[in-house]
Design a protein around this motif. Structure first.
Motif, mmCIF file in Angstrom:
data_model
loop_
_atom_site.group_PDB
_atom_site.id
_atom_site.type_symbol
_atom_site.label_atom_id
_atom_site.label_comp_id
_atom_site.label_asym_id
_atom_site.label_seq_id
_atom_site.Cartn_x
_atom_site.Cartn_y
_atom_site.Cartn_z
ATOM 1 N N ALA A 51 0.812 -1.221 0.000
ATOM 2 C CA ALA A 51 0.000 0.000 0.000
ATOM 3 C C ALA A 51 0.842 1.266 0.000
ATOM 4 C CB ALA A 51 -0.949 0.005 1.206
ATOM 5 N N ARG A 52 2.116 1.168 0.316
ATOM 6 C CA ARG A 52 2.999 2.337 0.340
ATOM 7 C C ARG A 52 3.584 2.648 -1.026
ATOM 8 N NH1 ARG A 52 6.918 -0.423 4.394
ATOM 9 N NH2 ARG A 52 6.540 -1.900 2.722
ATOM 10 N N ASN A 53 3.465 1.700 -1.963
ATOM 11 C CA ASN A 53 4.152 1.797 -3.243
ATOM 12 C C ASN A 53 3.185 2.170 -4.359
ATOM 13 O OD1 ASN A 53 4.981 0.396 -5.909
ATOM 14 N ND2 ASN A 53 6.900 0.550 -4.756
ATOM 15 N N ARG A 54 3.408 3.310 -4.980
ATOM 16 C CA ARG A 54 2.508 3.822 -6.020
ATOM 17 C C ARG A 54 2.295 2.821 -7.156
ATOM 18 N NH1 ARG A 54 0.253 8.326 -8.267
ATOM 19 N NH2 ARG A 54 0.322 8.511 -10.534
ATOM 20 N N GLU A 55 3.365 2.251 -7.688
ATOM 21 C CA GLU A 55 3.225 1.327 -8.818
ATOM 22 C C GLU A 55 2.456 0.071 -8.417
ATOM 23 O OE1 GLU A 55 3.022 0.243 -12.568
ATOM 24 O OE2 GLU A 55 3.757 2.196 -11.904
ATOM 25 N N SER A 56 2.720 -0.411 -7.233
ATOM 26 C CA SER A 56 2.031 -1.603 -6.738
ATOM 27 C C SER A 56 0.526 -1.352 -6.606
ATOM 28 C CB SER A 56 2.629 -2.019 -5.389
ATOM 29 O OG SER A 56 1.988 -3.167 -4.889
ATOM 30 N N THR A 57 0.162 -0.232 -6.018
ATOM 31 C CA THR A 57 -1.264 0.066 -5.848
ATOM 32 C C THR A 57 -1.928 0.408 -7.181
ATOM 33 O OG1 THR A 57 -0.749 2.345 -5.209
ATOM 34 C CG2 THR A 57 -1.051 0.760 -3.443
ATOM 35 N N LYS A 58 -1.185 1.021 -8.086
ATOM 36 C CA LYS A 58 -1.729 1.310 -9.419
ATOM 37 C C LYS A 58 -2.077 0.002 -10.136
ATOM 38 C CE LYS A 58 -0.777 3.891 -13.645
ATOM 39 N NZ LYS A 58 0.181 4.736 -14.370
ATOM 40 N N GLN A 59 -1.240 -1.010 -9.994
ATOM 41 C CA GLN A 59 -1.525 -2.305 -10.625
ATOM 42 C C GLN A 59 -2.793 -2.942 -10.052
ATOM 43 O OE1 GLN A 59 -0.093 -3.390 -13.425
ATOM 44 N NE2 GLN A 59 0.947 -1.415 -13.269
ATOM 45 N N VAL A 60 -3.036 -2.753 -8.770
ATOM 46 C CA VAL A 60 -4.272 -3.254 -8.160
ATOM 47 C C VAL A 60 -5.480 -2.550 -8.776
ATOM 48 C CG1 VAL A 60 -5.610 -3.374 -6.009
ATOM 49 C CG2 VAL A 60 -3.173 -3.952 -6.004
ATOM 50 N N LEU A 61 -5.397 -1.241 -8.936
ATOM 51 C CA LEU A 61 -6.501 -0.480 -9.532
ATOM 52 C C LEU A 61 -6.757 -0.925 -10.972
ATOM 53 C CD1 LEU A 61 -5.556 3.009 -8.109
ATOM 54 C CD2 LEU A 61 -7.583 1.662 -7.487
ATOM 55 N N ILE A 62 -5.692 -1.107 -11.737
ATOM 56 C CA ILE A 62 -5.838 -1.551 -13.128
ATOM 57 C C ILE A 62 -6.486 -2.935 -13.173
ATOM 58 C CG2 ILE A 62 -4.539 -2.288 -15.170
ATOM 59 C CD1 ILE A 62 -2.582 0.067 -14.508
ATOM 60 N N LYS A 63 -6.046 -3.833 -12.310
ATOM 61 C CA LYS A 63 -6.613 -5.181 -12.270
ATOM 62 C C LYS A 63 -8.104 -5.133 -11.933
ATOM 63 C CE LYS A 63 -6.335 -9.688 -12.258
ATOM 64 N NZ LYS A 63 -6.028 -10.431 -13.481
ATOM 65 N N LEU A 64 -8.489 -4.265 -11.003
ATOM 66 C CA LEU A 64 -9.912 -4.143 -10.656
ATOM 67 C C LEU A 64 -10.716 -3.650 -11.850
ATOM 68 C CD1 LEU A 64 -12.258 -4.291 -8.662
ATOM 69 C CD2 LEU A 64 -11.693 -1.935 -7.984
ATOM 70 N N VAL A 65 -10.236 -2.625 -12.537
ATOM 71 C CA VAL A 65 -10.952 -2.097 -13.709
ATOM 72 C C VAL A 65 -11.076 -3.185 -14.774
ATOM 73 C CG1 VAL A 65 -10.857 -0.420 -15.606
ATOM 74 C CG2 VAL A 65 -10.370 0.314 -13.254
ATOM 75 N N GLU A 66 -10.000 -3.923 -15.025
ATOM 76 C CA GLU A 66 -10.056 -5.012 -16.004
ATOM 77 C C GLU A 66 -11.082 -6.074 -15.593
ATOM 78 O OE1 GLU A 66 -5.410 -4.785 -17.564
ATOM 79 O OE2 GLU A 66 -5.959 -6.279 -16.044
ATOM 80 N N TYR A 67 -11.108 -6.400 -14.318
ATOM 81 C CA TYR A 67 -12.053 -7.395 -13.797
ATOM 82 C C TYR A 67 -13.495 -6.922 -13.975
ATOM 83 C CZ TYR A 67 -14.434 -10.299 -10.282
ATOM 84 O OH TYR A 67 -15.303 -11.141 -9.619
ATOM 85 N N VAL A 68 -13.757 -5.672 -13.618
ATOM 86 C CA VAL A 68 -15.108 -5.116 -13.764
ATOM 87 C C VAL A 68 -15.523 -5.122 -15.232
ATOM 88 C CG1 VAL A 68 -16.490 -2.999 -13.544
ATOM 89 C CG2 VAL A 68 -15.022 -3.735 -11.655
ATOM 90 N N LEU A 69 -14.633 -4.707 -16.121
ATOM 91 C CA LEU A 69 -14.954 -4.700 -17.550
ATOM 92 C C LEU A 69 -15.230 -6.106 -18.072
ATOM 93 C CD1 LEU A 69 -12.439 -2.031 -18.910
ATOM 94 C CD2 LEU A 69 -14.924 -1.808 -18.688
ATOM 95 N N SER A 70 -14.447 -7.088 -17.637
ATOM 96 C CA SER A 70 -14.678 -8.459 -18.104
ATOM 97 C C SER A 70 -16.008 -8.990 -17.577
ATOM 98 C CB SER A 70 -13.519 -9.378 -17.720
ATOM 99 O OG SER A 70 -13.633 -9.850 -16.408
ATOM 100 N N MET A 71 -16.363 -8.643 -16.349
ATOM 101 C CA MET A 71 -17.662 -9.055 -15.805
ATOM 102 C C MET A 71 -18.801 -8.436 -16.605
ATOM 103 S SD MET A 71 -17.200 -9.009 -11.688
ATOM 104 C CE MET A 71 -18.879 -9.555 -11.438
ATOM 105 N N ARG A 72 -18.650 -7.163 -16.952
ATOM 106 C CA ARG A 72 -19.709 -6.487 -17.716
ATOM 107 C C ARG A 72 -19.831 -7.070 -19.119
ATOM 108 N NH1 ARG A 72 -19.622 -0.171 -15.731
ATOM 109 N NH2 ARG A 72 -20.201 -0.676 -13.600
#
Length: 195
Positions: A166-187
């Motif tokens: 949670a302290r690392n910008r790139e690490s947390t950005k990858q989590v956000l991207i993965k969530l968006v990809e997951y939501v889009l695939s579900m839709r």
């Protein structure tokens, strides 16, 4: 340079970051936000003794009492607005308002206190809000395997589970991207299933 017509294609989406007390929600929002995050941190007082268990986070002196807010531009046409929830159950009366309009949620997990996230997962499942589980690796340590965490949480194999810092910008950005990809695939799956 972008013309005014280019900005009309910008999409924004709301993401909720939730989890137990002291799991790193405020830290996650702060690490990735491109604006100074809005936080509602209050100093922990003796009134929280016996209510907030900070044994595993003894240096924690403040706690979120309403929400955290941040923003990140993922690419030129996607902006994510981040809303971090308070972790204590006594503040959960705000959660319904915080999740209104969200496309998905991140359940931030501390494997030392896995039980703290069961009710969080139940909250999102009950509302049918897509979520992923992000395992916050305190001090860079991955204490458990992803499949063991998934089994312990008793969540579907479809729900993404991943490590983060949670302290690392790139690490947390990858989590956000993965969530968006997951939501889009579900839709997409729901859209294909309708036709």
């Amino acid at each position: 340079m972008n013309s005014p017509a280019d900005t009309s294609r910008v999409t924004s989406a709301k993401i909720v970051i939730a989890g137990g007390f002291g799991v790193g929600k405020t830290t996650l929002v702060g690490s990735v936000s491109e604006i100074t995050p809005l936080t509602t941190e209050a100093i922990m007082t003796s009134a929280s003794e016996g209510v907030d268990d900070n044994n595993l986070v003894p240096d924690k002196a403040t706690t979120t009492v309403a929400m955290d807010f941040g923003r990140i531009t993922i690419d030129q046409d996607l902006i994510l607005y981040l809303f971090g929830t308070p972790g204590q159950t006594r503040f959960w009366f705000m959660w319904d308002e915080l999740v209104r309009g969200a496309i998905g949620a991140i359940v931030l997990v501390d494997t030392r206190r896995l039980a703290d996230c069961f009710s969080v997962i139940d909250f999102f499942e009950h509302r049918k809000l897509p979520y992923l589980v992000a395992v916050n690796c305190f001090d860079g340590k991955q204490l458990h395997e992803i499949n063991d965490i998934r089994d312990a949480l008793q969540i579907s194999h479809d729900v993404p589970v991943m490590y983060t810092d949670a302290r690392n910008r790139e690490s947390t950005k990858q989590v956000l991207i993965k969530l968006v990809e997951y939501v889009l695939s579900m839709r997409r799956t729901r859209t294909v299933g309708v036709h």
